[in-house]
Design a protein around this motif. Structure first.
Motif, short mmCIF file in Angstrom:
data_model
loop_
_atom_site.label_atom_id
_atom_site.label_comp_id
_atom_site.label_asym_id
_atom_site.label_seq_id
_atom_site.Cartn_x
_atom_site.Cartn_y
_atom_site.Cartn_z
N ASP A 197 0.42 -1.26 -0.13
CA ASP A 197 0.04 -0.17 0.09
C ASP A 197 0.63 1.13 0.09
N LYS A 240 -7.03 -0.77 -1.38
CA LYS A 240 -5.81 -0.65 -0.07
C LYS A 240 -6.63 -1.61 1.28
N LYS A 269 -1.58 -5.31 -5.65
CA LYS A 269 -1.93 -4.07 -5.68
C LYS A 269 -2.23 -2.89 -6.91
#
Ligand code: HEM
Length: 512
Positions: free
Chosen positions: A176, A355, A473
């Motif tokens: 993240d 996230k 991600k």
């Protein structure tokens, strides 16, 4: 600066020389000394002769400026040897004969014949550094009993699935932060370096149980990143120096390497000393300490602090460039094949939060991502050619009696690009690895980017997890696109496959 503080370390033992490309070994028996048992011998194996069979210089003559091949892209030469001589090729390397194997069945035989202490060749630059600093070799750079003593306890911790899965939540936070550090849509120059910041941060968590602060949003490199990059660049390029004068003198090149290595060694030592204090504090106060690689190695493995230092140093160093460059090529292929990226994105939309934490189960729901990584490894094999083995017993391959002590390069990279094993070899087809899709039967020994057997990559599970989490991600948040006109990402081998130029990508933010 001389690095002198690790005097507790034991004496330096067997050095052999690493990499398909390099010089001398100190293994048990000269290959020529062993006689055939009646079949064909080592000298009957086809391979380049004439001036190329001259000891020491013969190997060099294949490459620029003497030959047409770039030594940093040795994979092109391996391909030519396979085409010219067949699936087993004998090449003069240093003063000895070395073999290059291009048949997965032979590779299986060698791997399955792995002895108790599978032997690889050590890195000459590391070996000379260790010798000059009077340090014992690290895990990857040593062999025999000394290697086994460190490998056994470390492997128990690192290759246990559960031991690695507990890092998934921590890696999610790091991923993240990495995605946040990219900040904005648009052109992103030098993505590989950003990925190195992520992988250094990830492996720092594994090795030192702490955040190292490598991820920056303003493109400034921390001293740790600068020294790590310098260390890896010099280590990766030392094979290609025409005259390895650093072996005899403390050349400018060597002194730069030494400075970077000293910095890394002392950083590792500081972290180990801190961990020892933390463990003592926990035991003095009856506090249960967290289980992680560093604490477990120090408290339960039976290794001495010096051995832990050597192991952790290698795990830290081995874990940075490898995953960063693998992610670069994975992202490149997904950008080049947008339809594959869209298929993957559908999975990510379903399973991965933009996230927040990713657990091991999440990764298990992403078989297409796993297939994409395998396919990208196949197209750009992560290490030059493949790994090396030196057997401690004779072996017969294709009817040739190969004496023990002969270095053998297991050329998985060339096999991965062979139409015979991978139809449409030049296409990015992750589906070939998916059960129930257009999966073709792949010989498992045709594709081993992490090696195989007791000496395979000790960081494989961690590396895969690190790559899956970061890629998931990044691709959940952004569509990755190649800049206009870019269709390829030229690379060479600097231990790991490395883009020749800082590779740029365009990031387009995903709306939902
Ligand atoms: C995509 C990433 C990676 C690739 C492709 C890769 C590949 C390899 C290969 C091919 C070997 C030699 C195996 C053999 O001889 O059979 C190796 C060894 C090793 N790798 Fe990795 N590696 C990766 C990531 C990592 C990571 C993340 C770590 C640490 C966390 C690591 C630590 C090591 C160490 C310490 C060794 C030496 C093991 C020994 O000699 O016993 N690697 N790796």
């Amino acid at each position: 600066m001389r690095y002198t503080s690790l005097r507790l370390l034991s004496d330096v033992k067997a050095f052999t020389v690493y990499c398909c490309r390099c010089t001398v070994t100190t293994t048990t028996q000269p290959a020529e000394a062993v006689q055939s048992t009646g079949g064909k011998t080592l000298t009957d194996i086809p391979g380049p002769g004439g001036i190329y069979s001259l000891p020491f210089v013969g190997f060099r003559l294949h490459f620029k400026p003497f030959g047409k091949y770039d030594m940093r892209l040795i994979s092109t030469k391996l391909e030519a040897w396979k085409n010219d001589y067949g699936p087993i090729v004998r090449v003069r390397l240093g003063k000895r004969w070395s073999l290059y194997l291009f048949d997965p069945d032979d590779i299986e035989k060698v791997f399955r014949g792995d002895q108790k202490y599978p032997e690889r060749i050590a890195l000459p630059l590391m070996s000379i550094y260790e010798k000059r600093q009077n340090l014992p070799s690290t895990l990857a750079n040593t062999n025999g009993k000394e290697w086994h003593a460190m490998r056994g306890p470390t492997q128990k911790i690192m290759l246990r699935p559960k031991a690695v899965t507990k890092y998934a939540p921590k890696l999610s936070i790091i991923a993240d932060d990495f995605v946040d550090s990219l900040k904005t849509s648009g052109r992103l120059d030098n993505l590989p370096f950003k990925l190195m910041e992520y992988s250094a941060e990830g492996v720092g968590m594994l090795c030192f149980n702490t955040r190292l602060g490598c991820i920056t949003s303003d493109n400034t490199a921390t001293p740790l990143m600068t020294y790590t990059k310098d260390f890896l660049d010099r280590l990766g390029s030392h094979f290609y120096r025409m005259i390895p004068s650093y072996m005899l003198f403390r050349t400018k090149f060597y002194v730069g390497f030494e400075e970077a290595a000293n910095f890394l060694y002392s950083t590792v030592e500081e972290h180990i000393n801190k961990a020892l204090k933390d463990l003592k504090h926990a035991s003095d106060n009856g506090i249960e300490h967290e289980s992680n690689l560093l604490f477990d190695l120090l408290s339960t493995s039976g290794l001495t602090p010096a051995q832990v230092h050597r192991t952790i140093t290698d795990v830290f160093i081995g874990g940075i460039d490898s995953t960063a460059s693998s992610m670069t090529f994975l992202l490149f292929y997904l950008a080049k094949y947008p339809d594959k990226q869209e298929r993957l994105f559908k999975d990510l939309q379903e399973h991965v939060p933009k996230k927040g934490q990713i657990q091991e189960e999440t990764i298990n729901n992403l078989p297409y991502l796993k297939a994409c990584l395998k396919e990208s490894f196949r197209l750009v094999f992560p290490i030059a050619g493949g790994t090396v083995r030196i057997m401690d017993k004779d072996i017969t391959l294709k009817g040739y009696n190969i004496p023990k002590g002969t270095p053998m390069q297991l050329c998985s990279g060339t096999i991965g690009r062979d139409e015979q094993y991978f139809p449409q070899q030049d296409q990015f087809i992750p589906e070939r690895w998916m059960r129930g899709d257009s999966r073709t039967d792949v010989n498992p020994f045709a594709h081993l980017p992490f090696g195989f057997g007791p000496r395979k990559c000790i960081g494989q599970r961690f590396a895969e997890q690190e790559i899956f989490i970061c890629a998931a991600k990044l691709l959940r948040n952004y569509r990755v696109v190649l800049p206009p006109g870019v269709t390829d990402i030229p690379y060479f081998y600097c231990i790991f496959a490395t883009p020749r130029e800082p590779a740029s990508f365009i990031l387009e933010e995903r709306e939902d």
